[in-house]
Motif scaffolding. Structure first.
Motif, PDB file in Angstrom:
ATOM      1  N   UNK C 852       5.420 -47.677  25.628  1.00 19.80           N
ATOM      2  CA  UNK C 852       5.547 -48.601  24.829  1.00 19.80           C
ATOM      3  C   UNK C 852       7.440 -48.972  24.884  1.00 19.80           C
ATOM      4  N   UNK C 853       8.083 -47.756  24.659  1.00 21.11           N
ATOM      5  CA  UNK C 853       9.307 -48.434  24.091  1.00 21.11           C
ATOM      6  C   UNK C 853      10.011 -48.566  25.548  1.00 21.11           C
ATOM      7  N   UNK C 854       9.341 -48.267  27.334  1.00 22.21           N
ATOM      8  CA  UNK C 854      10.058 -48.824  28.539  1.00 22.21           C
ATOM      9  C   UNK C 854       9.548 -50.123  28.809  1.00 22.21           C
ATOM     10  N   UNK C 855       8.849 -50.286  27.986  1.00 21.80           N
ATOM     11  CA  UNK C 855       7.526 -51.772  28.857  1.00 21.80           C
ATOM     12  C   UNK C 855       8.796 -52.671  27.496  1.00 21.80           C
ATOM     13  N   UNK C 856       8.786 -52.614  26.301  1.00 24.55           N
ATOM     14  CA  UNK C 856       9.696 -53.537  25.932  1.00 24.55           C
ATOM     15  C   UNK C 856      10.508 -53.694  26.257  1.00 24.55           C
ATOM     16  N   UNK C 857      11.036 -52.447  26.516  1.00 23.83           N
ATOM     17  CA  UNK C 857      13.140 -52.912  27.726  1.00 23.83           C
ATOM     18  C   UNK C 857      12.897 -53.541  28.650  1.00 23.83           C
ATOM     19  N   UNK C 858      11.859 -53.123  29.733  1.00 25.70           N
ATOM     20  CA  UNK C 858      12.234 -53.944  30.357  1.00 25.70           C
ATOM     21  C   UNK C 858      11.695 -55.269  30.865  1.00 25.70           C
ATOM     22  N   UNK C 859      10.719 -56.105  29.259  1.00 23.89           N
ATOM     23  CA  UNK C 859      11.042 -57.753  28.773  1.00 23.89           C
ATOM     24  C   UNK C 859      12.478 -57.873  27.677  1.00 23.89           C
ATOM     25  N   UNK C 860      13.253 -57.062  27.412  1.00 23.12           N
ATOM     26  CA  UNK C 860      14.172 -58.021  26.978  1.00 23.12           C
ATOM     27  C   UNK C 860      13.796 -57.424  25.068  1.00 23.12           C
ATOM     28  N   UNK C 861      12.336 -56.653  24.722  1.00 24.49           N
ATOM     29  CA  UNK C 861      12.569 -56.910  23.529  1.00 24.49           C
ATOM     30  C   UNK C 861      13.279 -56.446  22.900  1.00 24.49           C
TER      31      UNK C 861
END
Lengths: 106, 414, 1008
Positions: C852-861
Motif C-alpha cells: 500500500x505504502x509503495x503504491x501510494x508513493x509511486x503515485x505521489x500521495x
C-alpha cells in the motif's frame, strides 16, 4: 487517582474513565484576531496553584465533555458542571468561596 | 575550599572525619547582588556556576524556597543523552552531555557520569523510520548515534526480549556516549563550586514578589527580606508560572505530575539505559543495583508531587513485556515530581517582557540531562544578552508558530 | 545459639514437618514457621551480609521491616531476590540462599570493607574516584556495581500469573490486630461495607504476644467469627494495604501462592479499591537502640525475640541480655524466663525503674541494672557477651556479661505510612518520642475532608487498654462521618499493665566518642551509622532529604522503617534542633515492596495491550501475515510465501495488483458518521477544503488540521445524503479524530445540530484494486452499475454484491482502478473469501501495508505520519488546492497566518530520484553549505518517504526541500550513516529533484 461526578450521567467517574482536556473557558480566536489574542488562546495559561477550571471528557462513559473546578494543590473538587458555559456558574463560585474565602476569579 | 581526593579522605579518616568543612556556606542574604538566580535546582545552580566561571560574575545569590536540589533534580531517572532530532535541541543537549563528561573534574566532585550508552528501541515500522531520521540528523549535528539491528540490541542488553508477541524489537537508536549520572551530586557539586566562588546560596527563602521600576527588574522580595539585583534569572521549573505571575506575565506552561519508580537492588543485570517508547517505559540499573524506571505523566495540572497509579501500572506492564525477568522483582518505591510542560514540549531559555529578567523553564520530562548546557546558555544570555544555544528557545516562538517539536521523531522526550 | 524450644509456639503445628534447604544445607521446620523462625530453630543465626561493608548479619525483626534476613528464594525461573525470611511462610521443598557475599555466607571477601570502613564514610564516593577521568567508567564503577546490589535476578520469564481485583467499599481497614478488629466490628455492625486486610496469615497482631487481655486468643477468634458472619464485611489475610492514593483509591497486595510454587492459583493479587474512608490500624514498630555493635548477629528487637518464643517456640539464644529505655522490653525478659532460659540482666538506661513490669521481672529473679547501657557487643559473627557502661558517661566499661543474644528496645513508632501517602501531616509526641498523626491535618479527599484515620497503636495509643478505647472511639467517629449511627459499645475487658514513660535514648552511652559512634548502626542494610549522619550535618546536609540522600539512610529495602526516627534524632542533635523541626522524609507507596508481576496483573504477552482485530484478522494470520502494529490493531505488512523475503513478497503483491487484482483489508480505516442539519457547516470547520458543497453520492479527499495549523489527518469524505457525511480517517487517527469532533461540538459550537458516531468497527472494508477489480466484482454479481459511467471516480453507491449488503466507494490510494467495498462487519470474512474465490482465475492477491505504502508513493500521495510529523502544514505539501480560499474560518486557519507558517523558506514537498537508481536511506537530510551558530551542518531538506519501486525498477522518494518545487531537476546531496569500509566520513548520495508523481501522472489507470 481522581474521581469526578459527571454532570451528564451522574456517575462518580474514575480518572481512568476520563480524559483530561486542559484549561476551561478559553475564548477561541479565529482568523483576523491579533497575534496577542491568538497566542493567549492557544498557549498562555494561568497554571494556577490552587483553584483551576478545567475540561474533562467522560470518554469511557457517556462520552460527554464537562467542566470542573479543582484545587491543583490539594486535588479537592469544588464541583463539576456543563461544558456549555463561558464562565463558572454562580453555584460553583459560591462553592469555591465557601472553601477558599480568599479566592477571587482571575 | 579543600579539594576532595582519596588522600583527603585518608587524612580525615585518622581523625574520624572531624575536619571536613561544609560543602557550601549558608549565609544570610546581602542587600543586593549583581545577579540573583531564583531556584537552586540543577539548572539554577549551573546558571550561577557558569556566570562565575565563563563570565566572571560572582556577586551572585541563588535563592531557594526549600533545600537545594530538592525538586526535580533529585527526583528524575538521571538519564543523559543528546540524540534529539531538531537542531536546537541536539545542540543544547549535546553541549550538556559533553560538559557532563568532565564535570566531576571541573567541580572536583564525583557526579558519577557513567557513559554506559542509551538504547532507544524501535518496535514499529514507524519508529524504525523515525529513529533512522534521527540518526541522519544527528550525523550532521555532531551527535554520535547509530541505528542498530535487533541482534546488536540483544548483545548490548541480553535481558531484553526482542521477540515479544506484540512489539518485537526491530532495531534501536544507540548513543554509546550517553548514560547516567548521580543526580543529587550534580546539584551538590555545583553548589559547592558556586559557594567556593563566593556566591551566596540562600536556602529556605521564598520569593514573594518581584520589584520593578520602569519595566526593569530591580530586585526580589523574599521571606528573608528584600534583595536588590541588576539581573534576575528565574529557574524554578514547575513553579515558573507562579513566579511569572509575580512579574505580571504569563507563560505557555502547565505543571503536571511525572512519576518514577525504583525496584529493590539486585546484582548487575543491565549495563545500559533502555528506552521503549512504543510501549512507554524506560529503565536503567543504578550503581546501587536498583532498577530505575521512568513512568508517564498525568494529563492534568497538578502541584502535589503525587501521580496516579495507572501510570505506574502501564509502565510496569511495558517493562515486563520488554524485560520478562522483571516480573519477580519487587518495586520498592514510586514518587512524583512536578514538571513544567510547554506548548511544544521544548524548554524556554529567554528574555521576558520585564527588562533584565530572564527565565529558564519548560524542561518538562527531560531536564536533568540538559543541566550543564542549560546553565551555560542561560548564563551567556544573562551576561551578554544573547546565546546561540538559547536563541531558538525564546518565548516568542509560540506567537510565531516556530515550534521545536521533538515528539515528531518516533520518540518522546525524557 | 538459637534453637527450638521444647514447647510453645502458638502458630506452629509440631506434627507437620517441612523440609527445606538454606545455602544447600537440608533443614526442617514446622508448618506455621516463617523461614526466619525455622532458620533460628536450626541454629542458623547468620542469614545475610550488609550492603556496603558486607558485615555478617542475623535476623533483627519478626516482620516486614526486616533489613538483614533477605534471601534469594526458589530457583530457576521461580528465583526471587530479596525475599524477607521474616514474612516468608515455610513450605515443604523451600530453597533459600543468602545474598551479597562471595564465596560464601561464612567467608565473604567483601568483608574487607569492614576493615576499610573508616575510609568509607558517608558520601566518600563523591569525594574520590575523580581522577583519572576514564577510570570511573572502566574501573571504579564496574567494581562498585559488582559489590553493590543484593539478590540475583531470575534469568528467565516468570511462569507464574498474577491478577487484579476491584472493590468498592465504604471502609477499608489496614491491619487485623486488636485495633483493626475492633474497628471492623464497629463499622460492620453499623452496616457499612468493610474490607479488612491483614498482611500476616493470622489475625490478632501483637495482642497474644504482648498480653493485656485475659483470653486474647478467645477474643480474636470470637471477633473473627463475628465478622465472618456479617455479609457486609470481607476479611483477607496475607493482604497488605500497600498504598493510599488521592480520592480514596487504595492498593492492597495479596500473597496467595508464595508457599505453593507451581500451583494453579495466581501467585499474587493486586486489589484496586475505592473506599470512602481508610482506617489504618497498622500498629507500631519497635526501634533499635544505637550502641556499638548493635548490628551483630544475635542482637534483635526485644519484641521480635518474644515473637519467636511465643509464636514459633524458638529462642534466639540461651542467655539474653535485655537493653531498653522503656517498660515494654521487660515483657521479653519475662517471656524468656517463662521459656526456661536465662536473662542475666536487664540493662535499662533509665536512672530509676519502678513500673509494674519491672517489678514482675525483679520478682522473677532478673537483675535490673538501671542507668546503664551497652558499651560494646563482644563477638564477631555472633554475640558472645556485652560490656556495660553508665548511660550517662562516655562508655568506659564497668563490667562484662556473657550472653549469646541481646534484645534491644528503643521504644515504638506508630506506623503512619498510610496516613502520609496522600499528604497527612504528623506531630511529634514528646512523651512517647515518636511522630503520630496530626488529627488537625489529615490527608484530604475530593470534598476536602479527611479520609484516612489511624487508630490504636498507629495513632500512638500503645498500651492495650488505650489502644482499644482509641480504636473504638475513632472507628465510631469514622462511622458517624459516613452518615451512620454506630451500634452500642461492646468492648472486651483488658488487664493491661500501666507502663512508666520511656526515656528517649538516641545514642548509648550518651557521651560516646567518635570511635563508638562509628560502630552504632542506624540503617542496618545500607550500613549507615550514627557517625555518618553526624558527618552529613557537619558538611551542611542539614535538610532531612539531604541527609537521607547523602548517607542513604532509610533508602534500603525497609525504607527506613527501622532506622528513620533514630536517624532524625541524631540529625536533630547534630544540628542543635528539635526533632519535629528536622521533620521527616516523605512516605511513598508501597508500604513494603510489591512484585512487578502483581502490578502488571493479567496483561502480559499477547494481551499485554488490547488487541483490535478486523473481521478478517484470523484469515490473515492463517496466511502467515507478517504483522505491523498500528495503534492497537495489527495489520498485515505483507503475506510472505514460503522462503520469500519480505521485500520479495511486497514486490510480488504490487506486481499482482498493478497487473491483475489485489485485495487490501482496509477495515481499520476510521469511519465516522457526521449527521444533522448543521453537518455541512461543521464539516467546513473540520476540513481545510469545502465539504458542504459535496453532493450526495460523491466523495472528496480532505485535510484536517488542528487549531495549531498542523496537518493532523486526511481521508475521503462521502456524502451519504443531505444531512449525513461519512468521514474516513487514517487507521491510527480514528479515535482521535472522533474525539476532536466531539470536543468542538460539545465545547465550542454546542448550539450546532450535529451528531457524530464512530462506526469503524461496524464495517469491514475491502479495497479491490487493479485492472481486473471491476471484473471480479461483476463476477460476484451485483445490481450496482460499476461501469466508469455508472460509478465514476470519486463516486459511491449502495446495493448488493454477491449477496452481500455493500457500499462501494470508487476511490484509489494506489492509482489503479479501485473499489473500496464496505460490508457489515459480520459479513466481512465471508465477503473476503468470496472475493478471493471469484478472483482466483485472475490471480487475486492479498496485499499488506507495505505494498500500500509503495503504491501510494509511486503515485505521489502523502501519508500522514510520513510526509507529516506534527510540524507540517498542508501548504508544505503542495496541497494548497485543498485549502479553501472562500471560507472565513476553519480549524487551523488563524494559525496558518503566523509569520513562521507563511515563511517562504519553509521546506516543500518534491519527488526525489537518486542519480544511480539506488534507494535513498530513510530520514536522510539534504546537506547545505556551512554550519550554523552551534557548529551543526546546515541542511536544506529531508527525505520523508523512500522505497524501492518494483513497478519502476528503481528507488523513489519524497521529501521536503527548501524552495523545492522551484528547483526541479537540481541535484542535491543527501547524507547517509554508512561509513566506507576503508574509513573516512560517511557516504553521501546524489538525488535529483523531480515531480512526486512517479507513476501514471495522467491518472489513466484509475479512470477506467
Amino acid at each position: 487517582m481522581l474521581i469526578f461526578t459527571c454532570p451528564y450521567c451522574g456517575i462518580a467517574a474514575e480518572e481512568t474513565e476520563l480524559t483530561p482536556g486542559g484549561e476551561a473557558h478559553l475564548k477561541r480566536y479565529g482568523p483576523g484576531s491579533s497575534d496577542d489574542d491568538f497566542e493567549e488562546y492557544l498557549f498562555l495559561r494561568p497554571n494556577a496553584k490552587g483553584v483551576h477550571f478545567e475540561r474533562w471528557r467522560h470518554s469511557h462513559g457517556c462520552g460527554k465533555w464537562f467542566l470542573a473546578a479543582r484545587d491543583t494543590a490539594t486535588l479537592e473538587v469544588f464541583g463539576t458542571y456543563s461544558a456549555q458555559t463561558t464562565e463558572p456558574p454562580a453555584e460553583i463560585v459560591t462553592a469555591i468561596r465557601a472553601k477558599r474565602p480568599d479566592w477571587s476569579p482571575a | 575550599m579543600r579539594r576532595y581526593s582519596a588522600f583527603a579522605i585518608a587524612r580525615e579518616a585518622a581523625r574520624f572525619h572531624s575536619g571536613w568543612d561544609r560543602a557550601w556556606r549558608s549565609p544570610t542574604p546581602r542587600s543586593a547582588y549583581d545577579a540573583i538566580i531564583v531556584g537552586a535546582g540543577g539548572h539554577g545552580l549551573a546558571t550561577a556556576y557558569y556566570l562565575g566561571k565563563n563570565h566572571g560574575l560572582t556577586n551572585v545569590a541563588v535563592i531557594e524556597k526549600g533545600w537545594l536540589g530538592g525538586g526535580n533534580t533529585g527526583r528524575n531517572t538521571t538519564i543523559i543523552r543528546s540524540n534529539y532530532l531538531q537542531d536546537p535541541s541536539a545542540a543544547i543537549y549535546e553541549k550538556a552531555r559533553s560538559l557532563y563528561e568532565t564535570l566531576s573534574q571541573d567541580l572536583n566532585y564525583n557526579i558519577m557520569f557513567s557513559p554506559r550508552g542509551v538504547m532507544m528501541l524501535a518496535q514499529t515500522q514507524h519508529e524504525v523510520r523515525g529513529y533512522q531520521r534521527t540518526a541522519h540528523a544527528n550525523a550532521l549535528q555532531g551527535v554520535t548515534t547509530e541505528f542498530v539491528g535487533p541482534k546488536r540490541v540483544k548483545e548490548l542488553c541480553p535481558i531484553i526480549n526482542i521477540d515479544g508477541p506484540r512489539y518485537p524489537v526491530l532495531g534501536g537508536l544507540w548513543q554509546a556516549r550517553a548514560g547516567t549520572a548521580r543526580h543529587d551530586a550534580v546539584a551538590w557539586g555545583y553548589a559547592r563550586a558556586c559557594s567556593d566562588m563566593g556566591m551566596d546560596i540562600i536556602q529556605q527563602c521564598e520569593v514573594t514578589g518581584i520589584t520593578r521600576e520602569g519595566g526593569k527588574v530591580t530586585g526580589v522580595e523574599t521571606t528573608k527580606g528584600a534583595i536588590g539585583c541588576k539581573k534576575l534569572g528565574v529557574v524554578v521549573a514547575g513553579h515558573s508560572g507562579v513566579v511569572a505571575n509575580m512579574a505580571g506575565f504569563r507563560l505557555p506552561i502547565e505543571s503536571v505530575a511525572l512519576q518514577a519508580l525504583v525496584s529493590e537492588p539486585i546484582k548487575p543485570v543491565m549495563d545500559i539505559v533502555v528506552m521503549a517508547n512504543t510501549v512507554h517505559g524506560y529503565m536503567s540499573q543504578s550503581d546501587k543495583g536498583e532498577m530505575v524506571i521512568g513512568g508517564g505523566a498525568d494529563g492534568y495540572n497538578n502541584y502535589t508531587q503525587r501521580g496516579s497509579f495507572q501510570h505506574v501500572e502501564e509502565t510496569v506492564r511495558a517493562l515486563i513485556e520488554t524485560f520478562p525477568m522483571l516480573s519477580r522483582l519487587k518495586m520498592l518505591r514510586w514518587w512524583g515530581g512536578i514538571v513544567d510542560m510547554t506548548g511544544d514540549r521544548s524548554p524556554i531559555i529567554s528574555k521576558t517582557p520585564v527588562e533584565n529578567m530572564f527565565i529558564n523553564c519548560g524542561w518538562g520530562t527531560g531536564g536533568f540531562k540538559a543541566i550543564p548546557g542549560s546553565g551555560w546558555a542561560m548564563a551567556e544570555l544573562m551576561a551578554t544578552g544573547g546565546s546561540p544555544l538559547a536563541q531558538e528557545f525564546s518565548l516568542g516562538r509560540f506567537r510565531e508558530g516556530r515550534f521545536i517539536d521533538e515528539s515528531v521523531a518516533a520518540g518522546v522526550a525524557h | 545459639m538459637s534453637s527450638r524450644l521444647p514447647q510453645g509456639g502458638r502458630l506452629i503445628d509440631r506434627s507437620t514437618r517441612m523440609a527445606f534447604t538454606f545455602n544447600g544445607t537440608p533443614m526442617t521446620g514446622f508448618r506455621g514457621d516463617t523461614l526466619a523462625s525455622a532458620l533460628l530453630a536450626n541454629g542458623q543465626r547468620l542469614m545475610g551480609r550488609s550492603f556496603k561493608y558486607h558485615r555478617p548479619r542475623g535476623v533483627v525483626t519478626s516482620g516486614a521491616e526486616e533489613p538483614n534476613a533477605l534471601v534469594n528464594l526458589g530457583r530457576g525461573d521461580r528465583l526471587e531476590p530479596n525475599q524477607r525470611a521474616t514474612t516468608t511462610p515455610l513450605f515443604d521443598g523451600l530453597t533459600a540462599r543468602s545474598q551479597n557475599h562471595w564465596p560464601s555466607l561464612e567467608y565473604d571477601i567483601g568483608e574487607v570493607n569492614v576493615a576499610l570502613s573508616r575510609f568509607l564514610p558517608a558520601g566518600f564516593y563523591y569525594k574520590t574516584f575523580i581522577h583519572p577521568r576514564v577510570a570511573w567508567k572502566h574501573v571504579f564503577e564496574p567494581f562498585i556495581r559488582q559489590s553493590a546490589g543484593l539478590g540475583k535476578a531470575p534469568k528467565k520469564p516468570d511462569p507464574d500469573r498474577y491478577e487484579h481485583f476491584y472493590a468498592h467499599v465504604d471502609v477499608v481497614i489496614a491491619g487485623a490486630g486488636m485495633a483493626g478488629l475492633q474497628a471492623a466490628l464497629v463499622a460492620g455492625r453499623a452496616g457499612l461495607n468493610v474490607l479488612l486486610c491483614e498482611q500476616e496469615g493470622h489475625a490478632g497482631g501483637r495482642l497474644p504476644v504482648d498480653g493485656g487481655m485475659a483470653d486474647a486468643d478467645g477474643w480474636i477468634e470470637g471477633t473473627v467469627a463475628a465478622l465472618a458472619a456479617m455479609p457486609n464485611v470481607t476479611m483477607r489475610l496475607n493482604t497488605q494495604v500497600s498504598g493510599v492514593y488521592d480520592h480514596g483509591y487504595v492498593l492492597a497486595y495479596e500473597r496467595i501462592a508464595d508457599d505453593a510454587p507451581g500451583s494453579d492459583a495466581p501467585r499474587h493479587r493486586l486489589w484496586r479499591i475505592r473506599a470512602r474512608h481508610v482506617i489504618a490500624a497498622t500498629g507500631a514498630l519497635e526501634r533499635p537502640l544505637s550502641f556499638a555493635g548493635n548490628d551483630k548477629p544475635g542482637v534483635m528487637l526485644a519484641s521480635a525475640l518474644r515473637d519467636y518464643i511465643v509464636n514459633y517456640g524458638v529462642s534466639a539464644g540461651d542467655r539474653t541480655v535485655i537493653v531498653t529505655n522503656n517498660d515494654d522490653a521487660y515483657r521479653t525478659a519475662l517471656a524468656i524466663k517463662a521459656a526456661g532460659l536465662d536473662v542475666p540482666c536487664i540493662v535499662d538506661a533509665r536512672p530509676e525503674v519502678t513500673g509494674d513490669l519491672p517489678a514482675r521481672a525483679r520478682a522473677a529473679g532478673i537483675e535490673v541494672k538501671t542507668g546503664m547501657g551497652i558499651a560494646e557487643v563482644r563477638g564477631r559473627k555472633g554475640v558472645t557477651g556485652v560490656r556495660l557502661c553508665r548511660q550517662a558517661g562516655s562508655g568506659v566499661p564497668v563490667e562484662e556479661v556473657a550472653c549469646d543474644a541481646v534484645a534491644m528496645s528503643g521504644g515504638w513508632s506508630p506506623v503512619v505510612h498510610l496516613w502520609s501517602h496522600c499528604g497527612g501531616k504528623l506531630t511529634w509526641d514528646d512523651a512517647g518520642a515518636f511522630f503520630r498523626p496530626d488529627h488537625a491535618r489529615p490527608p484530604t479527599n475530593q470534598d476536602g475532608a479527611g479520609f484516612v484515620t489511624c487508630l490504636g497503636a498507629a495513632d500512638g495509643a500503645l498500651v492495650t487498654q488505650d489502644a482499644l478505647s482509641n480504636a473504638d472511639a475513632m472507628a465510631r467517629q469514622v462511622v458517624g462521618a459516613l452518615g451512620v449511627k454506630p451500634a452500642a459499645a461492646d468492648l472486651p475487658e483488658t488487664d493491661s499493665v500501666a507502663e512508666a514513660p520511656l526515656m528517649p535514648v538516641w545514642v548509648m552511652p550518651h557521651g560516646a566518642g567518635p570511635k563508638k559512634r562509628a560502630k552504632m548502626w542506624l540503617d542496618f542494610q545500607n550500613d549507615v551509622k550514627v557517625s555518618d549522619v553526624q558527618l552529613a550535618a557537619q558538611e551542611g546536609f542539614e535538610s532531612v532529604e539531604h541527609t537521607k540522600r547523602y548517607t542513604t539512610l532509610g533508602m534500603a529495602t525497609d525504607q527506613g522503617k527501622l532506622s528513620n526516627i533514630n536517624g532524625l534524632a541524631i540529625l536533630a542533635e547534630a544540628r542543635g534542633a528539635a526533632i519535629p523541626d528536622v521533620g521527616t522524609t516523605t512516605f511513598r507507596p508501597p508500604y513494603t515492596p510489591i512484585s512487578m508481576g502483581a502490578i502488571a496483573g493479567e496483561a502480559r504477552g499477547e494481551i499485554f495491550q488490547p488487541l483490535r482485530r478486523t473481521p478478517i484478522h484470523d484469515w490473515h494470520a492463517g496466511r502467515g501475515a507478517y504483522w505491523e502494529p498500528v495503534g492497537y490493531w495489527r495489520r498485515p505488512y505483507c503475506f510472505p510465501q514460503e522462503d520469500e523475503s519480505h521485500a520479495d513478497a511486497v514486490a510480488r503483491e504490487i506486481d499482482a495488483t498493478r497487473n491483475g487484482v489485489g485485495l487490501l483489508d482496509a477495515s481499520t480505516l476510521g469511519k465516522i458518521i457526521v449527521k444533522g442539519p448543521d453537518a455541512g457547516r461543521f464539516m467546513d470547520m473540520l476540513y481545510t477544503n469545502m465539504m458542504s458543497s459535496l453532493k450526495p453520492g460523491r466523495c472528496r479527499y480532505g485535510l484536517m488540521c488542528n487549531e495549531n495549523g498542523f496537518l493532523m489527518d486526511d481521508g475521503v469524505v462521502a456524502r451519504l445524503n443531505d444531512d449525513t457525511f461519512l468521514v474516513h480517517t487514517t487507521t491510527g487517527g480514528a479515535d482521535h479524530v472522533h474525539a476532536h469532533m466531539e470536543d468542538w461540538l460539545q465545547c465550542e459550537w454546542w448550539d450546532w445540530q450535529v451528531f457524530t458516531a464512530n462506526v469503524t468497527e461496524a464495517w469491514a472494508q475491502i479495497a479491490v484494486v487493479g485492472p481486473k477489480a471491476r471484473t471480479v466484482l461483476e463476477k460476484l454479481g451485483t445490481g450496482i452499475d460499476l461501469s466508469a459511467e455508472g460509478l465514476p471516480f470519486m463516486a459511491w453507491a449502495e446495493g448488493r454484491i454477491g449477496g452481500f449488503d455493500a457500499r462501494v466507494f470508487r476511490i484509489s490510494f494506489s492509482g489503479e482502478l479501485s473499489f473500496e467495498v464496505a460490508v457489515p462487519a459480520s459479513q466481512g470474512l465471508a465477503f473476503w473469501e468470496a472475493l478471493m474465490e471469484a478472483g482466483g482465475e485472475f490471480g487475486i492477491t492479498p496485499y499488506g501495508t507495505e505494498a500500500l505504502h509503495v503504491m501510494r508513493a509511486e503515485k505521489g500521495f502523502i501519508m500522514i505520519g510520513d510526509e507529516t510529523d506534527g510540524t507540517v502544514i498542508p501548504q508544505d505539501l503542495g496541497l494548497d488546492w485543498a485549502i479553501s480560499k472562500k471560507k472565513d474560518d476553519y480549524l487551523g486557519k488563524r494559525a496558518h497566518e503566523r509569520s513562521h507558517m507563511t515563511d517562504p523558506e519553509r521546506w516543500k514537498l518534491v519527488g526525489l530520484e537518486t542519480v544511480d537508481g539506488s534507494v535513498l536511506p530513510d530520514g536522510s537530510y539534504a546537506i547545505a553549505e556551512g554550519e550554523n551558530a552551534n557548529g551543526q551542518r546546515n541542511t536544506q531538506g529531508r527525505v520523508t518517504s523512500t522505497y524501492y519501486s518494483p513497478t519502476l525498477g528503481k528507488g523513489i522518494a519524497m521529501g521536503l526541500v527548501l524552495n523545492g518545487p522551484d528547483r526541479m531537476g537540481e541535484v542535491l546531496t543527501f547524507n547517509t550513516t554508512e561509513v566506507p569500509e576503508r574509513g573516512g566520513p560517511p557516504k553521501t548520495i546524489e538525488a535529483q529533484i523531480v515531480s512526486p508523481v512517479f507513476y501514471d501522472p495522467e491518472g489513466e489507470k484509475q479512470n477506467v
